[in-house]
Design an enzyme around this catalytic site. Structure first.
Site, PDB file in Angstrom:
ATOM      1  N   MET A  15     -28.110 -14.747 -10.213  1.00  0.00           N
ATOM      2  CA  MET A  15     -26.925 -15.311  -9.572  1.00  0.00           C
ATOM      3  C   MET A  15     -26.313 -14.230  -8.696  1.00  0.00           C
ATOM      4  O   MET A  15     -26.152 -13.084  -9.116  1.00  0.00           O
ATOM      5  CB  MET A  15     -25.925 -15.848 -10.589  1.00  0.00           C
ATOM      6  CG  MET A  15     -25.422 -14.913 -11.638  1.00  0.00           C
ATOM      7  SD  MET A  15     -24.421 -15.846 -12.822  1.00  0.00           S
ATOM      8  CE  MET A  15     -23.435 -14.553 -13.525  1.00  0.00           C
ATOM      9  N   ARG A  20     -21.260 -16.085 -20.000  1.00  0.00           N
ATOM     10  CA  ARG A  20     -20.185 -15.441 -20.757  1.00  0.00           C
ATOM     11  C   ARG A  20     -20.401 -15.570 -22.259  1.00  0.00           C
ATOM     12  O   ARG A  20     -20.113 -14.641 -23.019  1.00  0.00           O
ATOM     13  CB  ARG A  20     -18.839 -16.024 -20.322  1.00  0.00           C
ATOM     14  CG  ARG A  20     -18.400 -15.494 -18.968  1.00  0.00           C
ATOM     15  CD  ARG A  20     -17.257 -16.243 -18.352  1.00  0.00           C
ATOM     16  NE  ARG A  20     -16.932 -15.628 -17.060  1.00  0.00           N
ATOM     17  CZ  ARG A  20     -16.110 -16.155 -16.164  1.00  0.00           C
ATOM     18  NH1 ARG A  20     -15.515 -17.308 -16.409  1.00  0.00           N
ATOM     19  NH2 ARG A  20     -15.866 -15.533 -15.028  1.00  0.00           N
ATOM     20  N   HIS A  28     -19.190  -7.035 -16.805  1.00  0.00           N
ATOM     21  CA  HIS A  28     -19.870  -8.079 -16.023  1.00  0.00           C
ATOM     22  C   HIS A  28     -19.539  -9.488 -16.501  1.00  0.00           C
ATOM     23  O   HIS A  28     -18.981  -9.696 -17.565  1.00  0.00           O
ATOM     24  CB  HIS A  28     -21.382  -7.827 -15.961  1.00  0.00           C
ATOM     25  CG  HIS A  28     -22.118  -7.927 -17.262  1.00  0.00           C
ATOM     26  ND1 HIS A  28     -23.490  -8.067 -17.311  1.00  0.00           N
ATOM     27  CD2 HIS A  28     -21.702  -7.903 -18.551  1.00  0.00           C
ATOM     28  CE1 HIS A  28     -23.885  -8.120 -18.565  1.00  0.00           C
ATOM     29  NE2 HIS A  28     -22.823  -8.020 -19.337  1.00  0.00           N
ATOM     30  N   GLU A  29     -19.884 -10.452 -15.641  1.00  0.00           N
ATOM     31  CA  GLU A  29     -19.578 -11.879 -15.842  1.00  0.00           C
ATOM     32  C   GLU A  29     -18.072 -12.119 -15.962  1.00  0.00           C
ATOM     33  O   GLU A  29     -17.620 -12.936 -16.749  1.00  0.00           O
ATOM     34  CB  GLU A  29     -20.304 -12.437 -17.079  1.00  0.00           C
ATOM     35  CG  GLU A  29     -21.796 -12.193 -17.104  1.00  0.00           C
ATOM     36  CD  GLU A  29     -22.494 -12.561 -15.810  1.00  0.00           C
ATOM     37  OE1 GLU A  29     -21.982 -13.423 -15.062  1.00  0.00           O
ATOM     38  OE2 GLU A  29     -23.536 -11.972 -15.512  1.00  0.00           O
ATOM     39  N   GLY A  30     -17.298 -11.424 -15.157  1.00  0.00           N
ATOM     40  CA  GLY A  30     -15.850 -11.519 -15.211  1.00  0.00           C
ATOM     41  C   GLY A  30     -15.320 -10.471 -16.153  1.00  0.00           C
ATOM     42  O   GLY A  30     -15.551 -10.539 -17.363  1.00  0.00           O
TER      43      GLY A  30
END
Length: 599
Positions: free
Chosen positions: A162, A298, A441-443
């Site tokens: 992504m 997440r 990562h991932e927010g």
């Protein structure tokens, strides 16, 4: 030689005793499976992970990927491990049989992911990203896109990524500059640069399918103007064969503190020629589609953090049980035998911290996965709505709490080994470095905290929060009839009431127009609500153990260890929620009042 540090009983306890995943086999979707299938699949996963993933975890960390200007080089063991993973059929664990998958419950698939993350999280990231990308295409792609991309991805011939962040934008996706210009041929011409793309370039698969966020000229400003595109590394001919390169260029590799086995890339799209992308979903709805992959990721990030916390705990436990040093307090005779360091109270404290945090977090992550399974088979609209609400509010906690607290667990694991823990002779320092990525990562965890308090808790008039508190209250009520659980149920009831009162006070502040003060201390709120949820997970575990009739004698020591970890959490960690609540109640403005010039 056994390379993998794993406690199989923990997986079985959470999946079968606590979550009763076997119950979903009564539904037609999972009727082809039973516990025997689940256990056999986990057995194979452990064998493959031990022989083909754990065997090179240290080597790929020391000999990280490098780019010679033309291609990326990885140690050969990574490709061998991935090939073994694909050959065993693990790419398709949770995908439908009609799509070429095994159609296992998501909770079981996450149990399998646990095994591979414990073995070698860097190599495990490649299939993890691919499965998440394939799931997004399955959820939002057209029938033609699903037919083209899903089979080779589930077969493990093509991998996926992504592509969200950009050098100038980072997590501020509304500021991305990558463009997608429509052509008369049905595809879009993609141009721009993406940064921090894990798995963005390698030769582990025939093709790489990039899911790219970009803006179509003339669209709305900010995040409302983002669309999502499928951008393959190599173009695909009408017959499904691979064509020429699609002008996705590797600029360079990012050299990371941990996760060194996973290539992390800076990619240019369209710099050397036309880069073609195909719209997935609707124009200007790309972020909503991408959140499907991000939310799955997440849950996976939270699980990876919990697994790394737990496997480091097992390593440090093994060391503490076998390392002689010092004597018990009061023993003055220097000629008396030394004791193992596990006999020292402070070492036991450090072990209990790790156990309480990591096993509480693992319980939460698999509980979230079980909610996904229940959602997949729910038939009533009301049930689906409740499950969606519960997942909405738990997802940021599942990501952020394990990422923070299981990294702290790694800190204590390394501390137990002392100087040895600080060396590469033991895996603790590597695991610590790997786990340090998970709060980022991932927010980032800060983004998760803001999302939790600013959106999830307040949405629909607080419906998700009220549902979560009701779920916790139901567990407390059921546990309150058992005297052996009184310490836990009483403390959790008081903590839940305190968290609820603080949440209502914050909501009132937001309603008064003080949302800046409400959100200023969002991370403390994450600690508050996350700490309550982990307390709930531990009460559920204690309730499960207390309800077992005639437990296996071999399990008695395991269960008593669980009780001690729960006691530790309730006596040492749960009381800290009061301090968090008091700070939040005060609407403390220290962070708002501090200017950049004062720092």
């Amino acid at each position: 030689m056994i390379n993998l540090k794993l406690r199989r009983r923990e997986i079985d306890f959470l999946l079968h005793d606590l979550l009763n995943v076997d119950a979903v086999c009564a539904h037609p979707r999972y009727a082809m499976h039973d516990r025997g299938v689940f256990d056999a699949t986990l057995d194979v996963a452990i064998k493959v992970a031990d022989e083909h993933f754990a065997n090179h975890a240290a080597k790929v960390d020391a000999e990280e990927p490098h780019f010679d200007g033309e291609r990326v080089h990885l140690i050969p063991e990574v490709k061998q491990g991935i090939d073994a993973y694909v050959a065993a059929g693990f790419m398709g664990t949770s995908f439908d049989i009609d799509d070429g998958g095994s159609q296992l419950p998501y909770a079981v698939a996450q149990g399998i992911a646990w095994v591979f993350a414990a073995a070698n999280v860097g190599t495990a990231a490649y299939p993890f990203l691919t499965m998440a990308a394939a799931n997004l295409i399955r959820a939002h792609g057209s029938d033609a896109q699903k037919a083209r991309y899903l089979p080779p991805m589930i077969e493990g011939r093509w991998f996926g990524t992504m592509c969200l962040s950009e050098p100038q934008a980072g997590s501020s996706l509304g500021d991305i500059r990558t463009r997608a210009e429509a052509t008369e041929h049905g595809w879009y011409s993609i141009s721009g640069t993406k940064m921090w793309i894990s798995g963005g370039e390698h030769e582990l698969s025939e093709n790489i399918i990039h899911l790219v966020l970009a803006k179509i000229p003339g669209g709305p400003a900010g995040s409302r103007g983002i669309s999502l595109f499928i951008v393959p590394k190599r173009r695909i001919n009408d017959d499904g064969s691979l064509g020429e390169r699609n002008h996705v260029s590797l600029v360079g590799l990012n050299h990371k503190m941990g996760y060194r086995g996973t290539t992390n890339t800076l990619l240019n799209f369209g710099e050397t020629g036309e880069c073609r992308g195909w719209l997935i979903g609707e124009v200007n709805h790309g972020l909503a589609c991408m959140f499907h992959m991000m939310n799955e990721a997440r849950i996976g990030v939270g699980l990876n953090a919990a697994v790394l916390g737990h496997t480091a705990y097992l390593h440090s436990l093994d060391y503490a049980l076998n390392r002689p040093q010092g004597r018990k307090p009061g023993e003055r005779d220097p000629s008396s035998p030394q004791v193992m360091i596990a006999e020292h109270p402070d070492v036991r404290r450090m072990l209990l911290v790790q156990k309480a945090f990591s096993e509480g977090a693992l319980s939460l992550c698999l509980y979230g996965a079980a909610l996904v399974d229940r959602l997949a088979i729910a038939e009533a609209d009301a049930e689906r709505a409740e499950l969606n609400l519960e997942l909405e509010i738990l997802t940021p906690i599942i990501k952020a709490w394990p990422a923070h607290y299981c990294l702290e667990a790694n800190y204590w694991g390394l501390q137990i080994l002392g100087g040895y823990g600080y060396t590469r002779d033991y895996p603790l320092e590597r695991i610590y470095r790997d786990n340090r990525l998970n709060p980022i990562h991932e927010g980032t965890n800060g983004i998760q905290a803001g999302d939790l308090l600013g959106r999830k808790v307040m949405m629909h008039g607080g419906a998700a929060f009220k549902l979560l508190i009701a779920r916790i209250a139901a567990t407390i009520e059921a546990a309150s009839t058992d005297p052996s659980l009184a310490e836990f149920s009483t403390a959790l009831k008081a903590a839940s009431a305190r968290v609820t009162a603080t949440t209502m006070a914050l909501a009132a502040a937001g309603a008064r127009g003080e949302s800046d003060r409400m959100l200023a201390n969002a991370w403390v709120y994450m600690e508050l609500l996350g700490g309550l949820v982990i307390g709930w997970m531990w009460l559920r575990q204690m309730q499960c153990i207390a309800g077992m009739a005639n437990p296996n004698e071999a399990d008695l020591g395991y269960f008593e260890g669980k009780r001690q970890a729960a006691r530790y959490y309730y006596r040492w960690e749960l009381p800290k929620l009061e301090r968090h609540a008091a700070l939040l109640d005060s609407l403390d403005d220290t962070l708002l009042a501090t200017s950049a010039a004062q720092l």
